[in-house]
Write a protein that holds these residues in place. Structure first.
Motif, PDB file in Angstrom:
ATOM      1  N   THR A   1       0.839  -2.961   4.292  1.00 49.14           N
ATOM      2  CA  THR A   1       1.328  -1.919   3.399  1.00 49.14           C
ATOM      3  C   THR A   1       1.061  -0.538   3.979  1.00 49.14           C
ATOM      4  OG1 THR A   1       1.015  -3.335   1.466  1.00 49.14           O
ATOM      5  CG2 THR A   1       1.140  -0.969   1.071  1.00 49.14           C
ATOM      6  N   PHE A   2      -0.124  -0.325   4.535  1.00 54.58           N
ATOM      7  CA  PHE A   2      -0.431   0.983   5.114  1.00 54.58           C
ATOM      8  C   PHE A   2       0.368   1.244   6.385  1.00 54.58           C
ATOM      9  CE2 PHE A   2      -3.837   1.294   2.120  1.00 54.58           C
ATOM     10  CZ  PHE A   2      -4.115   2.642   2.029  1.00 54.58           C
ATOM     11  N   ARG A   3       0.631   0.223   7.173  1.00 56.05           N
ATOM     12  CA  ARG A   3       1.458   0.420   8.359  1.00 56.05           C
ATOM     13  C   ARG A   3       2.862   0.851   7.944  1.00 56.05           C
ATOM     14  NH1 ARG A   3       1.552  -0.953  13.806  1.00 56.05           N
ATOM     15  NH2 ARG A   3       3.669  -1.194  14.638  1.00 56.05           N
ATOM     16  N   ALA A   4       3.394   0.232   6.886  1.00 50.00           N
ATOM     17  CA  ALA A   4       4.716   0.620   6.388  1.00 50.00           C
ATOM     18  C   ALA A   4       4.703   2.051   5.860  1.00 50.00           C
ATOM     19  CB  ALA A   4       5.155  -0.341   5.292  1.00 50.00           C
ATOM     20  N   LEU A   5       3.584   2.455   5.265  1.00 47.64           N
ATOM     21  CA  LEU A   5       3.455   3.812   4.741  1.00 47.64           C
ATOM     22  C   LEU A   5       3.545   4.844   5.857  1.00 47.64           C
ATOM     23  CD1 LEU A   5       2.566   5.881   2.488  1.00 47.64           C
ATOM     24  CD2 LEU A   5       0.226   5.410   3.256  1.00 47.64           C
ATOM     25  N   VAL A   6       2.709   4.705   6.885  1.00 46.18           N
ATOM     26  CA  VAL A   6       2.699   5.716   7.949  1.00 46.18           C
ATOM     27  C   VAL A   6       3.990   5.674   8.762  1.00 46.18           C
ATOM     28  CG1 VAL A   6       0.183   5.634   8.038  1.00 46.18           C
ATOM     29  CG2 VAL A   6       1.506   4.267   9.670  1.00 46.18           C
TER      30      VAL A   6
ATOM     31  N   GLU B   1       7.089 -10.273   3.202  1.00 45.44           N
ATOM     32  CA  GLU B   1       6.511  -8.955   3.345  1.00 45.44           C
ATOM     33  C   GLU B   1       5.873  -8.520   2.032  1.00 45.44           C
ATOM     34  OE1 GLU B   1       9.018  -6.238   6.133  1.00 45.44           O
ATOM     35  OE2 GLU B   1      10.429  -7.329   4.856  1.00 45.44           O
ATOM     36  N   THR B   2       5.045  -7.487   2.104  1.00 43.37           N
ATOM     37  CA  THR B   2       4.535  -6.894   0.875  1.00 43.37           C
ATOM     38  C   THR B   2       5.686  -6.127   0.222  1.00 43.37           C
ATOM     39  OG1 THR B   2       3.869  -4.778   1.851  1.00 43.37           O
ATOM     40  CG2 THR B   2       2.302  -6.607   2.009  1.00 43.37           C
ATOM     41  N   PRO B   3       5.657  -5.940  -1.086  1.00 41.44           N
ATOM     42  CA  PRO B   3       6.755  -5.234  -1.753  1.00 41.44           C
ATOM     43  C   PRO B   3       7.036  -3.861  -1.160  1.00 41.44           C
ATOM     44  CG  PRO B   3       5.397  -6.333  -3.375  1.00 41.44           C
ATOM     45  CD  PRO B   3       4.691  -6.496  -2.060  1.00 41.44           C
ATOM     46  N   PHE B   4       6.006  -3.083  -0.885  1.00 39.42           N
ATOM     47  CA  PHE B   4       6.223  -1.749  -0.328  1.00 39.42           C
ATOM     48  C   PHE B   4       6.788  -1.824   1.082  1.00 39.42           C
ATOM     49  CE2 PHE B   4       4.821   2.209   1.741  1.00 39.42           C
ATOM     50  CZ  PHE B   4       5.312   3.148   0.839  1.00 39.42           C
ATOM     51  N   ALA B   5       6.262  -2.724   1.908  1.00 41.73           N
ATOM     52  CA  ALA B   5       6.732  -2.847   3.289  1.00 41.73           C
ATOM     53  C   ALA B   5       8.154  -3.378   3.362  1.00 41.73           C
ATOM     54  CB  ALA B   5       5.798  -3.760   4.086  1.00 41.73           C
ATOM     55  N   ALA B   6       8.593  -4.136   2.341  1.00 42.93           N
ATOM     56  CA  ALA B   6       9.939  -4.692   2.351  1.00 42.93           C
ATOM     57  C   ALA B   6      11.003  -3.644   2.074  1.00 42.93           C
ATOM     58  CB  ALA B   6      10.042  -5.815   1.320  1.00 42.93           C
ATOM     59  N   LEU B   7      10.610  -2.498   1.542  1.00 41.01           N
ATOM     60  CA  LEU B   7      11.567  -1.426   1.293  1.00 41.01           C
ATOM     61  C   LEU B   7      11.991  -0.771   2.607  1.00 41.01           C
ATOM     62  CD1 LEU B   7       9.846   0.392  -1.717  1.00 41.01           C
ATOM     63  CD2 LEU B   7      11.761  -1.221  -1.823  1.00 41.01           C
ATOM     64  N   SER B   8      13.145  -0.141   2.587  1.00 40.10           N
ATOM     65  CA  SER B   8      13.553   0.667   3.733  1.00 40.10           C
ATOM     66  C   SER B   8      12.638   1.884   3.812  1.00 40.10           C
ATOM     67  CB  SER B   8      14.998   1.125   3.571  1.00 40.10           C
ATOM     68  OG  SER B   8      15.102   2.070   2.513  1.00 40.10           O
ATOM     69  N   PRO B   9      12.500   2.501   4.995  1.00 39.77           N
ATOM     70  CA  PRO B   9      11.650   3.694   5.096  1.00 39.77           C
ATOM     71  C   PRO B   9      12.036   4.786   4.102  1.00 39.77           C
ATOM     72  CG  PRO B   9      12.130   2.866   7.283  1.00 39.77           C
ATOM     73  CD  PRO B   9      12.964   2.056   6.332  1.00 39.77           C
ATOM     74  N   GLY B  10      13.335   4.964   3.893  1.00 35.97           N
ATOM     75  CA  GLY B  10      13.776   5.975   2.935  1.00 35.97           C
ATOM     76  C   GLY B  10      13.333   5.659   1.523  1.00 35.97           C
ATOM     77  N   ASP B  11      13.396   4.362   1.140  1.00 30.64           N
ATOM     78  CA  ASP B  11      12.967   3.972  -0.199  1.00 30.64           C
ATOM     79  C   ASP B  11      11.449   4.065  -0.350  1.00 30.64           C
ATOM     80  OD1 ASP B  11      15.462   3.582  -1.240  1.00 30.64           O
ATOM     81  OD2 ASP B  11      15.496   1.412  -0.898  1.00 30.64           O
ATOM     82  N   ARG B  12      10.717   3.878   0.734  1.00 31.77           N
ATOM     83  CA  ARG B  12       9.260   4.051   0.653  1.00 31.77           C
ATOM     84  C   ARG B  12       8.926   5.502   0.304  1.00 31.77           C
ATOM     85  NH1 ARG B  12       8.267   1.315   6.507  1.00 31.77           N
ATOM     86  NH2 ARG B  12       9.503  -0.574   6.088  1.00 31.77           N
ATOM     87  N   ILE B  13       9.651   6.432   0.909  1.00 33.24           N
ATOM     88  CA  ILE B  13       9.442   7.846   0.597  1.00 33.24           C
ATOM     89  C   ILE B  13       9.813   8.132  -0.857  1.00 33.24           C
ATOM     90  CG2 ILE B  13      10.145  10.205   1.142  1.00 33.24           C
ATOM     91  CD1 ILE B  13       8.344   8.935   3.245  1.00 33.24           C
ATOM     92  N   ARG B  14      10.859   7.476  -1.341  1.00 33.22           N
ATOM     93  CA  ARG B  14      11.252   7.660  -2.743  1.00 33.22           C
ATOM     94  C   ARG B  14      10.172   7.136  -3.683  1.00 33.22           C
ATOM     95  NH1 ARG B  14      16.012   6.065  -0.069  1.00 33.22           N
ATOM     96  NH2 ARG B  14      17.551   7.763   0.004  1.00 33.22           N
ATOM     97  N   VAL B  15       9.523   6.051  -3.316  1.00 35.95           N
ATOM     98  CA  VAL B  15       8.433   5.524  -4.131  1.00 35.95           C
ATOM     99  C   VAL B  15       7.264   6.514  -4.157  1.00 35.95           C
ATOM    100  CG1 VAL B  15       6.655   3.725  -4.260  1.00 35.95           C
ATOM    101  CG2 VAL B  15       9.040   3.102  -3.863  1.00 35.95           C
ATOM    102  N   LEU B  16       6.940   7.109  -3.006  1.00 36.87           N
ATOM    103  CA  LEU B  16       5.880   8.119  -2.967  1.00 36.87           C
ATOM    104  C   LEU B  16       6.222   9.300  -3.873  1.00 36.87           C
ATOM    105  CD1 LEU B  16       4.991   8.256   0.851  1.00 36.87           C
ATOM    106  CD2 LEU B  16       3.736   7.103  -0.970  1.00 36.87           C
TER     107      LEU B  16
END
Length: 221
Positions: free
Chosen positions: A18-23, A106-121
């Motif tokens: 999850t943290f790898r997907a975040l950064v 994958e973890t739910p957060f990591a399964a998102l596209s990078p753009g959607d991860r930013i939207r979640v943040l």
């Protein structure tokens, strides 16, 4: 504790993913044009910045219980918060249905596209989530959620452009044990020449002070 023999991050694979997907979403790997054509410029994931965040959150952040600050590992809880928010984002129609995450492995957060991860943040930062569904210590604590989202953004950038990538095999050791094994890659990207005792520095300004006995000698402060 830190395992000096294995040099391995002491965390679970779910938190690490999850943290790898975040950064990766905050500072992605991007193509850079050069005289040789397009080259890939390393991003935060390639610099292992997720390990920096996990180490800092598990060792240096603290919550205040009573009169004594107690350091507790926050990385696992923060990973669960990101995953929970990702599921809320998906359930609201932001992306594919939540049940598809388990199939992807994958973890739910990591399964998102990078753009959607930013939207979640962004959704977390604006508190557009069900705070009661988040794990402790974030449950029903909007102020702490906003603080940690700001921290994740700032610390990812700090880890990327600091000397972290140069610590190599010692990066997960306590700070006093870390040693620069090579020139930090982030410094190369921004053209920082590194630490030196020979840099010119501002030593003050020349002031003119009027004295009662007459004269205006120059005095440097």
């Amino acid at each position: 504790m830190y395992d000096t023999g294995t040099q391995q991050p002491l965390t679970d694979s779910h938190t690490a993913a999850t943290f790898r997907a975040l950064v990766e979403a905050i500072v992605p790997r991007t193509p850079e044009l050069s005289v040789y054509g397009a080259e890939q410029t390393a991003g935060a994931a390639e610099f292992n910045v997720h390990e920096y965040l996990i180490w800092e959150m598990d060792h240096t952040l603290s919550l205040l219980f009573g009169l004594n600050p107690t350091v507790i590992p926050l990385a696992p809880a923060t990973a669960r918060m990101l995953d929970n928010a990702a599921l809320q984002f998906a359930a609201a129609g932001g992306t594919k249905p939540p049940y598809l995450y388990s199939a992807s492995g994958e973890t739910p957060f990591a399964a998102l596209s990078p753009g959607d991860r930013i939207r979640v943040l962004s959704m977390l930062e604006r508190l557009e989530v069900d705070l009661g569904a988040l794990p402790d210590p974030y449950r029903n604590n909007g102020g702490y959620v906003k603080f940690i989202i700001d921290y994740l953004n700032r610390s990812t950038m700090f880890g990327f452009y600091s000397e972290w990538s140069g610590y190599g095999s010692t990066r997960l050791a306590p700070p006093d044990w870390r040693r620069l094994e090579h020139f930090p890659l982030g410094w190369l990207q921004v053209g920082y020449p590194g630490v030196s005792r020979g840099y010119r520095d501002l030593r003050g300004f020349v002031l003119r002070i009027d004295r009662k006995e007459g004269g205006t000698p120059d005095v440097q402060h």
